[in-house]
Design a protein around this motif. Sequence first.
Motif, PDB file in Angstrom:
ATOM      1  N   GLN A 349       0.822  -1.199   0.000  1.00  0.00           N
ATOM      2  CA  GLN A 349       0.000   0.000   0.000  1.00  0.00           C
ATOM      3  C   GLN A 349       0.867   1.264   0.000  1.00  0.00           C
ATOM      4  O   GLN A 349       1.852   1.368   0.717  1.00  0.00           O
ATOM      5  CB  GLN A 349      -0.918   0.006   1.237  1.00  0.00           C
ATOM      6  CG  GLN A 349      -2.018   1.059   1.180  1.00  0.00           C
ATOM      7  CD  GLN A 349      -3.019   0.885   2.311  1.00  0.00           C
ATOM      8  OE1 GLN A 349      -2.853   0.015   3.142  1.00  0.00           O
ATOM      9  NE2 GLN A 349      -4.041   1.705   2.320  1.00  0.00           N
ATOM     10  N   GLU A 350       0.489   2.208  -0.849  1.00  0.00           N
ATOM     11  CA  GLU A 350       1.136   3.524  -0.956  1.00  0.00           C
ATOM     12  C   GLU A 350       2.629   3.420  -1.262  1.00  0.00           C
ATOM     13  O   GLU A 350       3.434   4.236  -0.811  1.00  0.00           O
ATOM     14  CB  GLU A 350       0.923   4.337   0.333  1.00  0.00           C
ATOM     15  CG  GLU A 350      -0.547   4.655   0.599  1.00  0.00           C
ATOM     16  CD  GLU A 350      -0.725   5.526   1.835  1.00  0.00           C
ATOM     17  OE1 GLU A 350       0.288   5.876   2.459  1.00  0.00           O
ATOM     18  OE2 GLU A 350      -1.875   5.845   2.157  1.00  0.00           O
ATOM     19  N   ALA A 351       3.017   2.410  -2.029  1.00  0.00           N
ATOM     20  CA  ALA A 351       4.411   2.257  -2.434  1.00  0.00           C
ATOM     21  C   ALA A 351       4.516   2.299  -3.951  1.00  0.00           C
ATOM     22  O   ALA A 351       3.538   2.071  -4.668  1.00  0.00           O
ATOM     23  CB  ALA A 351       4.975   0.941  -1.905  1.00  0.00           C
ATOM     24  N   ARG A 352       5.709   2.630  -4.431  1.00  0.00           N
ATOM     25  CA  ARG A 352       5.970   2.634  -5.867  1.00  0.00           C
ATOM     26  C   ARG A 352       7.014   1.564  -6.186  1.00  0.00           C
ATOM     27  O   ARG A 352       7.800   1.170  -5.331  1.00  0.00           O
ATOM     28  CB  ARG A 352       6.515   3.985  -6.318  1.00  0.00           C
ATOM     29  CG  ARG A 352       5.545   5.147  -6.182  1.00  0.00           C
ATOM     30  CD  ARG A 352       6.229   6.419  -6.680  1.00  0.00           C
ATOM     31  NE  ARG A 352       7.553   6.583  -6.080  1.00  0.00           N
ATOM     32  CZ  ARG A 352       8.633   7.046  -6.723  1.00  0.00           C
ATOM     33  NH1 ARG A 352       8.542   7.391  -7.995  1.00  0.00           N
ATOM     34  NH2 ARG A 352       9.784   7.170  -6.100  1.00  0.00           N
ATOM     35  N   MET A 353       7.011   1.110  -7.419  1.00  0.00           N
ATOM     36  CA  MET A 353       8.052   0.192  -7.861  1.00  0.00           C
ATOM     37  C   MET A 353       8.587   0.658  -9.203  1.00  0.00           C
ATOM     38  O   MET A 353       7.896   1.347  -9.963  1.00  0.00           O
ATOM     39  CB  MET A 353       7.521  -1.242  -7.942  1.00  0.00           C
ATOM     40  CG  MET A 353       6.329  -1.456  -8.857  1.00  0.00           C
ATOM     41  SD  MET A 353       5.752  -3.180  -8.757  1.00  0.00           S
ATOM     42  CE  MET A 353       4.484  -3.148 -10.045  1.00  0.00           C
ATOM     43  N   TYR A 354       9.830   0.280  -9.481  1.00  0.00           N
ATOM     44  CA  TYR A 354      10.474   0.671 -10.732  1.00  0.00           C
ATOM     45  C   TYR A 354      10.508  -0.518 -11.681  1.00  0.00           C
ATOM     46  O   TYR A 354      10.936  -1.617 -11.312  1.00  0.00           O
ATOM     47  CB  TYR A 354      11.895   1.178 -10.491  1.00  0.00           C
ATOM     48  CG  TYR A 354      12.608   1.508 -11.781  1.00  0.00           C
ATOM     49  CD1 TYR A 354      12.227   2.612 -12.535  1.00  0.00           C
ATOM     50  CD2 TYR A 354      13.633   0.696 -12.259  1.00  0.00           C
ATOM     51  CE1 TYR A 354      12.851   2.908 -13.739  1.00  0.00           C
ATOM     52  CE2 TYR A 354      14.268   0.984 -13.461  1.00  0.00           C
ATOM     53  CZ  TYR A 354      13.869   2.090 -14.189  1.00  0.00           C
ATOM     54  OH  TYR A 354      14.486   2.384 -15.385  1.00  0.00           O
ATOM     55  N   ARG A 355      10.038  -0.290 -12.881  1.00  0.00           N
ATOM     56  CA  ARG A 355      10.041  -1.322 -13.920  1.00  0.00           C
ATOM     57  C   ARG A 355      11.401  -1.315 -14.607  1.00  0.00           C
ATOM     58  O   ARG A 355      11.740  -0.403 -15.355  1.00  0.00           O
ATOM     59  CB  ARG A 355       8.926  -1.032 -14.925  1.00  0.00           C
ATOM     60  CG  ARG A 355       8.792  -2.051 -16.008  1.00  0.00           C
ATOM     61  CD  ARG A 355       7.640  -1.717 -16.936  1.00  0.00           C
ATOM     62  NE  ARG A 355       7.451  -2.772 -17.923  1.00  0.00           N
ATOM     63  CZ  ARG A 355       6.494  -2.773 -18.827  1.00  0.00           C
ATOM     64  NH1 ARG A 355       5.631  -1.756 -18.886  1.00  0.00           N
ATOM     65  NH2 ARG A 355       6.391  -3.765 -19.690  1.00  0.00           N
ATOM     66  N   THR A 356      12.207  -2.354 -14.372  1.00  0.00           N
ATOM     67  CA  THR A 356      13.608  -2.317 -14.785  1.00  0.00           C
ATOM     68  C   THR A 356      13.832  -2.604 -16.259  1.00  0.00           C
ATOM     69  O   THR A 356      14.819  -2.146 -16.841  1.00  0.00           O
ATOM     70  CB  THR A 356      14.434  -3.334 -13.978  1.00  0.00           C
ATOM     71  OG1 THR A 356      14.036  -4.661 -14.355  1.00  0.00           O
ATOM     72  CG2 THR A 356      14.238  -3.135 -12.477  1.00  0.00           C
ATOM     73  N   GLY A 357      12.936  -3.412 -16.879  1.00  0.00           N
ATOM     74  CA  GLY A 357      13.219  -3.875 -18.232  1.00  0.00           C
ATOM     75  C   GLY A 357      14.194  -5.032 -18.258  1.00  0.00           C
ATOM     76  O   GLY A 357      14.591  -5.509 -19.328  1.00  0.00           O
ATOM     77  N   ASP A 358      14.613  -5.523 -17.077  1.00  0.00           N
ATOM     78  CA  ASP A 358      15.512  -6.668 -16.975  1.00  0.00           C
ATOM     79  C   ASP A 358      14.713  -7.947 -16.771  1.00  0.00           C
ATOM     80  O   ASP A 358      13.668  -7.945 -16.111  1.00  0.00           O
ATOM     81  CB  ASP A 358      16.481  -6.494 -15.801  1.00  0.00           C
ATOM     82  CG  ASP A 358      17.499  -5.398 -16.040  1.00  0.00           C
ATOM     83  OD1 ASP A 358      17.877  -5.201 -17.205  1.00  0.00           O
ATOM     84  OD2 ASP A 358      17.910  -4.746 -15.056  1.00  0.00           O
ATOM     85  N   LEU A 359      15.221  -9.034 -17.304  1.00  0.00           N
ATOM     86  CA  LEU A 359      14.601 -10.345 -17.137  1.00  0.00           C
ATOM     87  C   LEU A 359      15.322 -11.109 -16.035  1.00  0.00           C
ATOM     88  O   LEU A 359      16.553 -11.047 -15.920  1.00  0.00           O
ATOM     89  CB  LEU A 359      14.647 -11.135 -18.444  1.00  0.00           C
ATOM     90  CG  LEU A 359      13.916 -10.506 -19.636  1.00  0.00           C
ATOM     91  CD1 LEU A 359      14.144 -11.343 -20.887  1.00  0.00           C
ATOM     92  CD2 LEU A 359      12.428 -10.363 -19.346  1.00  0.00           C
ATOM     93  N   ALA A 360      14.548 -11.835 -15.227  1.00  0.00           N
ATOM     94  CA  ALA A 360      15.130 -12.581 -14.114  1.00  0.00           C
ATOM     95  C   ALA A 360      14.215 -13.743 -13.759  1.00  0.00           C
ATOM     96  O   ALA A 360      13.085 -13.846 -14.259  1.00  0.00           O
ATOM     97  CB  ALA A 360      15.333 -11.667 -12.904  1.00  0.00           C
ATOM     98  N   ARG A 361      14.714 -14.614 -12.890  1.00  0.00           N
ATOM     99  CA  ARG A 361      13.871 -15.667 -12.326  1.00  0.00           C
ATOM    100  C   ARG A 361      14.354 -15.967 -10.913  1.00  0.00           C
ATOM    101  O   ARG A 361      15.527 -15.735 -10.577  1.00  0.00           O
ATOM    102  CB  ARG A 361      13.896 -16.934 -13.181  1.00  0.00           C
ATOM    103  CG  ARG A 361      15.232 -17.635 -13.279  1.00  0.00           C
ATOM    104  CD  ARG A 361      15.129 -18.812 -14.242  1.00  0.00           C
ATOM    105  NE  ARG A 361      16.413 -19.464 -14.458  1.00  0.00           N
ATOM    106  CZ  ARG A 361      16.873 -20.479 -13.730  1.00  0.00           C
ATOM    107  NH1 ARG A 361      16.136 -20.954 -12.721  1.00  0.00           N
ATOM    108  NH2 ARG A 361      18.038 -21.024 -13.982  1.00  0.00           N
ATOM    109  N   TYR A 362      13.449 -16.445 -10.085  1.00  0.00           N
ATOM    110  CA  TYR A 362      13.788 -16.840  -8.727  1.00  0.00           C
ATOM    111  C   TYR A 362      14.190 -18.309  -8.694  1.00  0.00           C
ATOM    112  O   TYR A 362      13.564 -19.162  -9.335  1.00  0.00           O
ATOM    113  CB  TYR A 362      12.585 -16.634  -7.797  1.00  0.00           C
ATOM    114  CG  TYR A 362      12.572 -15.279  -7.121  1.00  0.00           C
ATOM    115  CD1 TYR A 362      13.514 -14.966  -6.144  1.00  0.00           C
ATOM    116  CD2 TYR A 362      11.615 -14.322  -7.457  1.00  0.00           C
ATOM    117  CE1 TYR A 362      13.501 -13.730  -5.521  1.00  0.00           C
ATOM    118  CE2 TYR A 362      11.600 -13.080  -6.834  1.00  0.00           C
ATOM    119  CZ  TYR A 362      12.544 -12.798  -5.859  1.00  0.00           C
ATOM    120  OH  TYR A 362      12.537 -11.565  -5.238  1.00  0.00           O
ATOM    121  N   LEU A 363      15.237 -18.613  -7.937  1.00  0.00           N
ATOM    122  CA  LEU A 363      15.621 -19.994  -7.671  1.00  0.00           C
ATOM    123  C   LEU A 363      14.866 -20.495  -6.444  1.00  0.00           C
ATOM    124  O   LEU A 363      14.352 -19.687  -5.652  1.00  0.00           O
ATOM    125  CB  LEU A 363      17.130 -20.077  -7.434  1.00  0.00           C
ATOM    126  CG  LEU A 363      18.020 -19.644  -8.618  1.00  0.00           C
ATOM    127  CD1 LEU A 363      19.482 -19.703  -8.223  1.00  0.00           C
ATOM    128  CD2 LEU A 363      17.753 -20.513  -9.838  1.00  0.00           C
TER     129      LEU A 363
END
Length: 477
Positions: A349-363
């Motif tokens: 709530q009430e936070a912003r995020m930055y769209r990086t344009g980078d591709l990734a995956r979680y292990l």
Amino acid sequence: TRANRVAHRLIAEGVQPDDRVAICAERSVELVVGLLGILKAGGGYVPLDPGYPGERLQWIVADAAPKRLLSDAAGREVLGASGHAAYDVLDIATLAGDSRQPSRNPVLATLGLRPEHLAYVIYTSGSTGTPKGVLVEHRQVTRLFDATAPWFGFNAQDVWCLFHSFAFDFSVWELWGALRYGGRLVVVPREIAQSAQECYDLVCRTGVTVLNQTPSAFRSFSEAQAHSRQAHRLRYVIFGGEALEPAMLKGWYERHGEQSPALINMYGITETTVHVTYRALRQADTQVSSSPIGQCIPDLRAYVLDAYQQPVPMGAVGELYISGAGVARGYWNRAELTAQRFVRDPFQQEARMYRTGDLARYLPDGSLVYLGRNDSQVKIRGFRIELGEIEARLVEHAGVREAVVLAREAEGGGKRLVAYVVAQDGADGEDLVRALRTHLGERLPDYMVPGAFVRLTSWPLTANGKLDRKALPVPDD
């Protein structure tokens, strides 16, 4: 004392919190004095590297519209009086040596300076042909060091070096890291930073303990170390700025083992204040082909999302979004682009995020793997480059009808830029290449000038009539 004198003069000149103050100076003690003076006056600094072409610097100054401009002799020469007639360029050494100015610290509370005010504006490559300025606040920088402190244990005995251009955000970590922990900062002259052997000699001679490197630079640094009899005192080598291929570290690990020094990989972006993730590397990592970037800094959150900004399943590839305390204010004078890249965080709530344009995956262990870009942006020697900016500059030239720029694998590792051009009728090949090198060199930093040019009569196309980038030829010698 010298920085305080600069600060009091800037305050007298009307500099207030959130005002931008440009600074164009070579790497030196005076550069650090100037940067400290700007921050002590409450302003945010706009770095102008005198190694960049004058036209690019003039564009940044016009866009940033700084309240004042500080410089040294090298800066004044590259800026050129004709390009900045509207500015009274203030000499750092003159201001710092003016005994008429108070030498005490300015009282920041009196100035109204708060954590949410501007600390710096760093310009990065832009896909439309012009750079864009990232607005970073004091609180985003200070929390970077607070949040990462438990991992490193930096202290006043550490010796850092300012290896990178102060117009590159890796310098924020180097410069303010050294001063934040009361350590010593070795300012590396440009010519030494460009020579791996001289750089290694300097690191040994000055007892550097914290070295920050792009993987490309460290490849040469490691080779210099392998052929030297001098012993270093490094505690940490911290990678950043571009994707790390762990296999390149095999020789270093064979000579040093895992702990002397510790090698750390940190992924980050200018828009999220230098670093985002932390990964302590191990010798076993040299056996993997991917780029492990590890876990998020504790006050940040990393989301791997699909095209609808929904989380992808564990192990699936998605776009990396960063939320939390390091997310910058946005882009200067680019409201539409800010709205596209700095978006609402649907999970907080009430936070912003930055769209990086980078591709990734979680292990499965919760760590991240970096998998490259989803657009035409690349990183070479740590510098973020929008290929579209170079292409836009190429087609400005009268001899070019169309242009495409790629980052191709170079011999010996790393990448290099290759420009493919379809020339206007009648343009001579060799003369055109020389003209294009000059044209780009006058408008772009040297790291954005392609190392090779390939002239084509037409583009190779796919069955769907689209440009077949894979069919573009590898340049010959």
